[in-house]
Scaffold this motif. Structure first.
Motif, PDB file in Angstrom:
ATOM      1  N   TYR A 189       0.735  -1.304   0.077  1.00 55.25           N
ATOM      2  CA  TYR A 189       0.037   0.292   0.050  1.00 55.25           C
ATOM      3  C   TYR A 189       1.144   1.348  -0.539  1.00 55.25           C
ATOM      4  CZ  TYR A 189      -4.078  -2.653   0.947  1.00 55.25           C
ATOM      5  OH  TYR A 189      -4.871  -3.587   0.932  1.00 55.25           O
ATOM      6  N   SER A 190       1.611   1.664  -1.556  1.00 54.40           N
ATOM      7  CA  SER A 190       2.501   2.980  -1.617  1.00 54.40           C
ATOM      8  C   SER A 190       2.503   2.994  -3.082  1.00 54.40           C
ATOM      9  CB  SER A 190       3.909   2.613  -0.856  1.00 54.40           C
ATOM     10  OG  SER A 190       4.265   0.956  -1.295  1.00 54.40           O
ATOM     11  N   PHE A 191       2.463   4.961  -3.063  1.00 47.87           N
ATOM     12  CA  PHE A 191       2.985   5.065  -4.182  1.00 47.87           C
ATOM     13  C   PHE A 191       4.411   5.531  -4.598  1.00 47.87           C
ATOM     14  CE2 PHE A 191      -0.997   7.743  -3.149  1.00 47.87           C
ATOM     15  CZ  PHE A 191      -2.142   6.365  -3.890  1.00 47.87           C
ATOM     16  N   LEU A 192       4.556   5.081  -5.848  1.00 45.85           N
ATOM     17  CA  LEU A 192       5.813   5.994  -6.170  1.00 45.85           C
ATOM     18  C   LEU A 192       5.854   7.626  -6.491  1.00 45.85           C
ATOM     19  CD1 LEU A 192       9.037   5.180  -6.869  1.00 45.85           C
ATOM     20  CD2 LEU A 192       8.080   4.853  -9.370  1.00 45.85           C
ATOM     21  N   CYS A 193       6.247   7.762  -6.217  1.00 45.65           N
ATOM     22  CA  CYS A 193       6.351   9.508  -6.145  1.00 45.65           C
ATOM     23  C   CYS A 193       7.959  10.656  -6.410  1.00 45.65           C
ATOM     24  CB  CYS A 193       5.770  10.632  -4.586  1.00 45.65           C
ATOM     25  SG  CYS A 193       4.143   9.701  -4.576  1.00 45.65           S
ATOM     26  N   GLU A 194       7.984  11.963  -6.508  1.00 47.32           N
ATOM     27  CA  GLU A 194       9.206  12.215  -7.133  1.00 47.32           C
ATOM     28  C   GLU A 194       8.877  13.588  -6.132  1.00 47.32           C
ATOM     29  OE1 GLU A 194      10.037  12.832 -11.289  1.00 47.32           O
ATOM     30  OE2 GLU A 194      10.760  15.037 -11.017  1.00 47.32           O
TER      31      GLU A 194
END
Length: 241
Positions: A189-194
């Motif tokens: 349960y996670s997002f890849l973000c910049e």
């Protein structure tokens, strides 16, 4: 929704209106549902919103108390949002009435009057006029001592506007930063973000948020504990808005 900018530490805020910045989930009441910052309906028990008006829009924060964001985060993550027994210590804390045409003091007063029957799950965030830098620092110290997040300051003559505005300023205890959503992170349960510095990071989110992700390139706000000296990645980032 209206979003604030960080105070530069120099602007004179005497006469501005202060309210406590709570560490919870931002939620817009549209008369029938609580809507998240990304436009999704927040799954809360019907009893939780009892007493909110059907003909008035409100802006507020779903809040579980001081130093309790992780408990609120877990509630959404475990999908037990329909069980009112798990919401006993959680409140919807109202601070604005977006559709009212007046200034902030008028909008806040209208929001107070619009809630006819106060339930144990509904509260109003109190406001006070800033008397100057010393007053601001005193209030911020009080909030820090009870493990609060910070202060929001409203331009007393400004109307409600959508997006980030210099008429709403944040004075924070905790660190927040906007990141750009890239894609879902598989198998968790996670997002890849910049990050703003161009470094990619993994941001924790709830199961509900993972099931209804934002569009690629969307701006999200995360809370973190500073940057790692070696990688310049945020330490323990998690989605808050």
């Amino acid at each position: 929704m209206m979003h604030g900018q960080d105070w530069d530490g120099e602007q004179d805020l005497t006469g501005w209106i202060m309210s406590e910045k709570l560490d919870g989930f931002r939620a817009f009441w549209n008369g029938s549902n609580l809507i998240s910052r990304t436009g999704k309906i927040l799954p809360v028990p019907a009893e939780f919103t009892h007493g909110l008006p059907s003909d008035v829009c409100l802006d507020g924060e779903i809040w579980a108390g001081y130093d309790a964001f992780s408990a609120l985060f877990s509630l959404f993550k475990t999908n037990y949002t329909g069980d009112i027994n798990r919401w006993q210590n959680i409140k919807y804390c109202v601070f604005d009435a977006p559709m009212h045409p007046g200034n902030y003091a008028e909008r806040h007063a209208f929001a107070v009057k619009s809630i006819s029957s106060r339930s144990p799950h509904i509260d109003i965030i109190p406001i006070v006029h800033c008397l100057g830098l010393k007053h601001l620092q005193t209030i911020l110290n009080e909030i820090t001592q009870r493990k609060g997040e910070g202060i929001m300051l409203y331009n007393p003559s400004a109307k409600y506007t959508s997006g980030r505005t210099p008429n709403l300023l944040k004075v924070k205890v905790a660190e927040e930063e906007d990141v750009k959503f890239i894609k879902l992170n598989p198998n968790s349960y996670s997002f890849l973000c910049e990050q703003q510095n161009g470094v990619q990071c993994v941001v924790k989110c709830s199961g509900w948020e993972y099931s209804f992700p934002p569009s690629p390139g969307a701006t999200l706000t995360v809370k973190h504990h500073g940057l790692s000296l070696a990688s310049q990645k945020m330490k323990y980032p998690f989605l808050i808005k």
